[in-house]
Design a protein around this motif. Structure first.
Motif, PDB file in Angstrom:
ATOM      1  N   ARG B 411      16.332 -77.387  13.606  1.00  0.00           N
ATOM      2  CA  ARG B 411      16.048 -78.175  12.392  1.00  0.00           C
ATOM      3  C   ARG B 411      17.035 -77.888  11.247  1.00  0.00           C
ATOM      4  O   ARG B 411      16.695 -78.059  10.079  1.00  0.00           O
ATOM      5  CB  ARG B 411      14.617 -77.912  11.897  1.00  0.00           C
ATOM      6  CG  ARG B 411      13.569 -78.394  12.877  1.00  0.00           C
ATOM      7  CD  ARG B 411      12.163 -78.069  12.430  1.00  0.00           C
ATOM      8  NE  ARG B 411      11.232 -78.565  13.427  1.00  0.00           N
ATOM      9  CZ  ARG B 411      10.566 -79.720  13.317  1.00  0.00           C
ATOM     10  NH1 ARG B 411      10.697 -80.452  12.252  1.00  0.00           N
ATOM     11  NH2 ARG B 411       9.779 -80.127  14.283  1.00  0.00           N
ATOM     12  N   ASP B 414      19.541 -81.710  10.438  1.00  0.00           N
ATOM     13  CA  ASP B 414      18.940 -82.880   9.807  1.00  0.00           C
ATOM     14  C   ASP B 414      17.932 -82.412   8.753  1.00  0.00           C
ATOM     15  O   ASP B 414      16.871 -81.901   9.091  1.00  0.00           O
ATOM     16  CB  ASP B 414      18.236 -83.716  10.885  1.00  0.00           C
ATOM     17  CG  ASP B 414      17.586 -84.971  10.306  1.00  0.00           C
ATOM     18  OD1 ASP B 414      17.603 -85.138   9.063  1.00  0.00           O
ATOM     19  OD2 ASP B 414      17.056 -85.771  11.091  1.00  0.00           O
ATOM     20  N   GLN B 417      14.163 -83.337   9.102  1.00  0.00           N
ATOM     21  CA  GLN B 417      13.347 -82.577  10.052  1.00  0.00           C
ATOM     22  C   GLN B 417      12.768 -81.328   9.408  1.00  0.00           C
ATOM     23  O   GLN B 417      11.641 -80.925   9.681  1.00  0.00           O
ATOM     24  CB  GLN B 417      14.187 -82.202  11.288  1.00  0.00           C
ATOM     25  CG  GLN B 417      14.503 -83.371  12.190  1.00  0.00           C
ATOM     26  CD  GLN B 417      13.232 -84.088  12.665  1.00  0.00           C
ATOM     27  OE1 GLN B 417      12.306 -83.464  13.151  1.00  0.00           O
ATOM     28  NE2 GLN B 417      13.203 -85.398  12.479  1.00  0.00           N
TER      29      GLN B 417
END
Lengths: 119, 474
Positions: B411, B414, B417
């Motif tokens: 994660r 991004d 996310q």
């Protein structure tokens, strides 16, 4: 060594624009450079490219806010309802001003904070 | 008979003494924290002084304060006079707090023993404690996984047995999500219950101090200690010091619990199963406890509302870090703006910069109506919808996070996310209402803890803690 980018030459982000809420526009290179300038942040070429993509991606996700029918609602700045509370005007001396002065990045021998020339 | 970790600790203080227990904790930290990274600084001298004072009271038969000699770690966004207040940032790496937060003063006054300061994502910008500029924190239950964030250091300290409990800070779930990831308890009180004086402000309309601790009992003990009016913080005006500990096991017989369907949208199947199992167990164990599914449509907007407003407040709060008043030295530059920009560029990490940029953008003259003002309106809608829901239900139940603690390094590419980890915790911050998390058990496949989130209406902190305590026993 990190290469600095002049405010007017930040490369354009390549991600799709975020434009849903009202008249909001994508963060293009010019807008990013201006935003960085008012944020007092220097961005390298690589940072400008990365942040340009990220910011558009994030704004695209956050743009669902435009679906909320809240135009008739007030602007909620504080969750706690209370009138402005004024305390009695009784000065209280802070007992550790030396502790604060000692934290200044640069200071004169007399303890005053030094700052870069602005004129 | 259920006996909580805190009840055992209080018994140990009387039988072994506070100093002996403290030495045990210091030894555990020495043995394991080099790999876990829970603490930024440990304060053996100060802690030994506090422990000696507690032992002296015990010896002379004097009554102990509300914290009774429990050993407490403090998130490093809270000021402790004479100790570093880094907020996990290079900007404040060498900054020493010139005064203590009101909450810290109250902990010391009530015989809490402060053992050290815990790690956090830089300026609390993160959900996994990987974004501290000083060290990375690992999950003690599985060191290949994150401990959650931003109070990841506090979560790791509790789960590793480095202290009895911690004082942490919750802006969008920073107490509850890490508590869920390590199987601990965490509680965010109603906004205005606890003074924010002496904490590094991140988003002033969301920030609230609270406990990240092993169980509901220690959460109640800490809230009772730190709550109440403080003339330094106007949001506490009219707030009385709470008295929850002795009422913790007196949960009302009739409780209407609502479970929003939206809480399970996008939720990991194993997480959803465990949370439902815990909710059903509560219903079975208590005759008057009824549950009902319902819809809370505005929940899906809570994350956009939270991030738009929190980024805006954050970019404003960060303006004071200019390299003049705090630690990092500026170098000779052509002008003041150049010097400030250079220091901020060198001292801030990527996530902090990203949030500052976004906050500056959405509050700029050209775009504020489309983003910032829109989010303020939407926050009104969400708060009203929450109030309406709490008119129908005494408590709202659901998962604390839609997933279990992820592997270190995941994660990171991004940002969305990462932000989604807060999707279920931000509604309570947007509405200012209390919410807590307790463990619902271990995920069947991942073998990691899952959190049950318990939310109540404005000012009904006691009921949230009572349901947390009841959930621990089923």
């Amino acid at each position: 060594m990190k290469k600095e980018t002049a405010a007017n030459s930040t490369p354009a982000p390549k991600s799709k624009p975020a434009s849903k809420p009202g008249a909001a526009q994508a963060i293009d290179a010019e807008t990013l450079a201006r935003t960085a300038e008012i944020s007092r942040l220097k961005l390298s070429d690589a940072e400008a490219e990365k942040f340009g993509k990220d910011l558009n991606l994030i704004l695209d996700y956050l743009s669902t806010i435009s679906e909320v029918q809240g135009a008739g609602e007030g602007e909620l700045y504080y969750v706690k309802n209370q009138n402005t509370v004024l305390r009695k005007d009784e000065p209280k001396a802070f007992d550790n001003t030396a502790g604060i002065r000692s934290q200044f990045a640069k200071k004169k021998d007399s303890g005053e904070m030094l700052s870069p020339k602005s004129m | 008979m259920h006996e909580s970790r805190t009840a055992k600790a209080l018994g140990e203080i009387k039988s072994k003494g506070a100093s002996a227990r403290l030495e045990h904790f210091l030894t555990q930290i020495e043995k394991r924290d080099h790999s876990l990274g829970a603490f930024i600084d440990v304060f053996p001298e100060m802690a030994r002084e506090h422990a000696a004072r507690v032992d002296s009271k015990l010896k002379s038969g004097k009554p102990l304060g509300a914290l009774g000699g429990l050993v407490i770690a403090i998130k490093n966004s809270v000021a402790i006079k004479g100790h570093r207040l880094t907020c996990g940032s290079k900007m404040l790496e060498h900054y020493v707090a010139p005064y203590s937060a009101t909450a810290v003063e109250r902990i010391i006054a009530e015989d809490g023993i402060i053992i050290g300061s815990t790690n956090l994502d830089e300026f609390s910008c993160g959900s996994d404690c990987s974004k501290s500029a000083l060290r990375v924190t690992h999950n003690p239950l599985d060191e290949t996984r994150v401990p959650g964030g931003s109070s990841g250091g506090s979560a790791a300290a509790v789960a590793a047995g480095f202290c009895d409990l911690t004082l942490s800070e919750d802006t969008g779930g920073s107490i509850r999500e890490p508590a869920a990831f390590v199987g601990a308890a965490g509680f965010k009180p109603t906004y205005g219950t606890v003074s924010r004086y002496g904490i590094i402000d991140l988003a002033m309309s969301f920030d609230q101090l609270g406990p990240l601790a092993p169980d509901a009992l220690s959460c109640a003990m800490l809230v009772d200690t730190i709550s109440g009016e403080d003339w330094h913080d106007a949001t506490t005006k009219g707030t009385k010091r709470t008295e929850f500990v002795h009422k913790l096991d007196s949960m009302p017989r009739e409780i209407r619990a609502g479970v929003p369907k939206e809480f399970f949208s996008g939720c990991d199947e194993g997480v959803a199963d465990l949370v439902w199992k815990k909710i059903k167990a509560l219903e079975s164990a208590h005759d008057g406890f009824s549950i009902e599914e319902f819809s809370l449509p505005s929940l899906k907007y809570s994350l956009p509302i939270y991030f738009l407003l929190a980024f805006s407040e954050f970019s404003s709060a960060m303006q004071k870090y200019d390299g003049l008043k705090f630690g990092m030295k500026w170098e000779e530059s052509k002008d003041l703006a150049e010097a400030v920009s250079t220091v901020r560029d060198r001292a801030f990490g990527p996530e902090v910069k990203r949030r500052i940029l976004l906050g500056s953008y959405v509050t700029s003259k050209e775009f504020r109506d489309a983003w910032y003002t829109k989010a303020l309106h939407a926050r009104s809608v969400l708060k009203k919808e929450f109030a309406k829901a709490f008119a129908n239900y005494d408590v709202i139940l659901g998962p604390t996070a839609p997933m279990v603690a992820w592997k270190m390094g995941e994660r990171q590419q991004d940002p969305i996310q990462m932000y989604l980890a807060d999707v279920l915790t931000t509604p309570a911050n947007c509405a200012g209402t209390p919410a807590g998390s307790v463990s619902a058990g271990l995920h069947a496949k991942e073998k990691m803890p899952v959190g049950l989130q318990i939310s109540t209406g404005w000012g009904n902190d006691l009921l949230a803690l009572q349901v947390m305590a009841a959930a621990e026993k089923v």
